[in-house]
Motif scaffolding. Structure first.
Motif, mmCIF file in Angstrom:
data_model
loop_
_atom_site.group_PDB
_atom_site.id
_atom_site.type_symbol
_atom_site.label_atom_id
_atom_site.label_comp_id
_atom_site.label_asym_id
_atom_site.label_seq_id
_atom_site.Cartn_x
_atom_site.Cartn_y
_atom_site.Cartn_z
ATOM 1 N N GLU A 184 -2.814 8.197 9.721
ATOM 2 C CA GLU A 184 -3.380 7.505 8.564
ATOM 3 C C GLU A 184 -2.294 7.002 7.612
ATOM 4 O O GLU A 184 -2.596 6.435 6.573
ATOM 5 N N ASN A 202 0.809 -1.219 0.000
ATOM 6 C CA ASN A 202 0.000 0.000 0.000
ATOM 7 C C ASN A 202 0.841 1.267 0.000
ATOM 8 O O ASN A 202 0.312 2.366 -0.134
ATOM 9 N N ALA A 245 4.814 10.873 9.418
ATOM 10 C CA ALA A 245 3.511 10.422 8.926
ATOM 11 C C ALA A 245 2.386 10.783 9.892
ATOM 12 O O ALA A 245 2.578 10.846 11.110
ATOM 13 N N GLY A 291 3.735 6.824 -3.660
ATOM 14 C CA GLY A 291 3.793 8.278 -3.637
ATOM 15 C C GLY A 291 4.708 8.811 -4.709
ATOM 16 O O GLY A 291 5.059 8.107 -5.667
ATOM 17 N N GLU A 326 5.493 13.329 -1.258
ATOM 18 C CA GLU A 326 4.084 13.054 -0.963
ATOM 19 C C GLU A 326 3.952 11.530 -0.935
ATOM 20 O O GLU A 326 3.964 10.887 -1.977
ATOM 21 N N TRP A 338 3.916 14.343 4.033
ATOM 22 C CA TRP A 338 4.183 15.368 3.018
ATOM 23 C C TRP A 338 5.254 16.269 3.588
ATOM 24 O O TRP A 338 5.180 16.679 4.755
ATOM 25 N N TYR A 398 2.087 7.959 0.640
ATOM 26 C CA TYR A 398 0.874 7.365 1.207
ATOM 27 C C TYR A 398 1.152 5.917 1.630
ATOM 28 O O TYR A 398 2.036 5.266 1.090
ATOM 29 N N GLY A 399 0.355 5.417 2.557
ATOM 30 C CA GLY A 399 0.422 4.012 2.942
ATOM 31 C C GLY A 399 1.603 3.640 3.810
ATOM 32 O O GLY A 399 1.999 2.471 3.855
ATOM 33 N N PHE A 444 0.088 8.988 6.012
ATOM 34 C CA PHE A 444 0.396 9.951 4.963
ATOM 35 C C PHE A 444 1.502 10.881 5.439
ATOM 36 O O PHE A 444 1.490 11.335 6.586
#
Length: 168
Positions: free
Chosen positions: A114, A32, A111, A35, A51, A118, A53-54, A116
């Motif tokens: 969740e 998962n 992170a 980015g 960026e 950035w 994710y997961g 994420f």
């Protein structure tokens, strides 16, 4: 350079086309994770924007949500069963510096709960053209900024190859 408080130079830059990017994919243990990392040349160096994710976060509020983040010497996101990104090799370090002064040492990813992250930062440790084809790695643990040669940042859990945006 004149700064408009409503629309700064860097804000404008981030809405433009990066000179290079690295699409990040997780290993088979972290399917998962995905980015993009973008590289924008600026007068004083390179603006890097990540960026992701997961990221594998745990639910307790005080659990670790910090991940090592580096450019590596290698030019491939391949490896073997025990180290799926082994061919990414060690940290990008053209100056032969000790960690954390490698050219490829970057600030960690923080992170959310969740998974994420950035971030954006300015560096003059490399020029964007010098890192083309190299791997960007996300590590399972935070970088301690002391341990040689790689900050004890754990397994490589995500990888992407830096590619020129303009392929002309």
């Amino acid at each position: 350079m004149e700064i408009n408080p409503g629309l700064s130079y860097f804000h404008t830059l981030l809405y433009g086309m990066p000179a290079a990017f690295a699409p990040i994919q997780g290993s088979s243990d972290y399917p998962n994770l995905h980015g993009i990392v973008r590289f924008y040349p600026v007068v004083d160096g390179v603006l890097v924007n990540a960026e992701i994710y997961g990221l594998p976060v745990q639910s307790p509020i005080c659990s670790n949500h910090v991940f090592g983040f580096h450019i590596h010497e290698g030019t491939s996101c391949t490896g073997n069963e025990s180290n799926p990104f082994a061919d990414a090799k060690g940290h990008y370090n053209p100056g032969g510096c000790e960690h954390p002064a490698h050219g490829g040492d970057m600030p960690p990813l923080f992170a959310t709960h969740e998974g994420f992250a950035w971030n954006a930062f300015l560096t003059d440790r490399f020029k964007w053209g010098d890192i083309l084809g190299h791997a960007v790695i996300v590590h399972a643990l935070p970088d301690d900024f002391r341990t040689q040669p790689s900050g004890d940042s754990g397994a490589k859990i995500g990888c992407g190859i830096i590619t020129r945006t303009d392929t002309k």
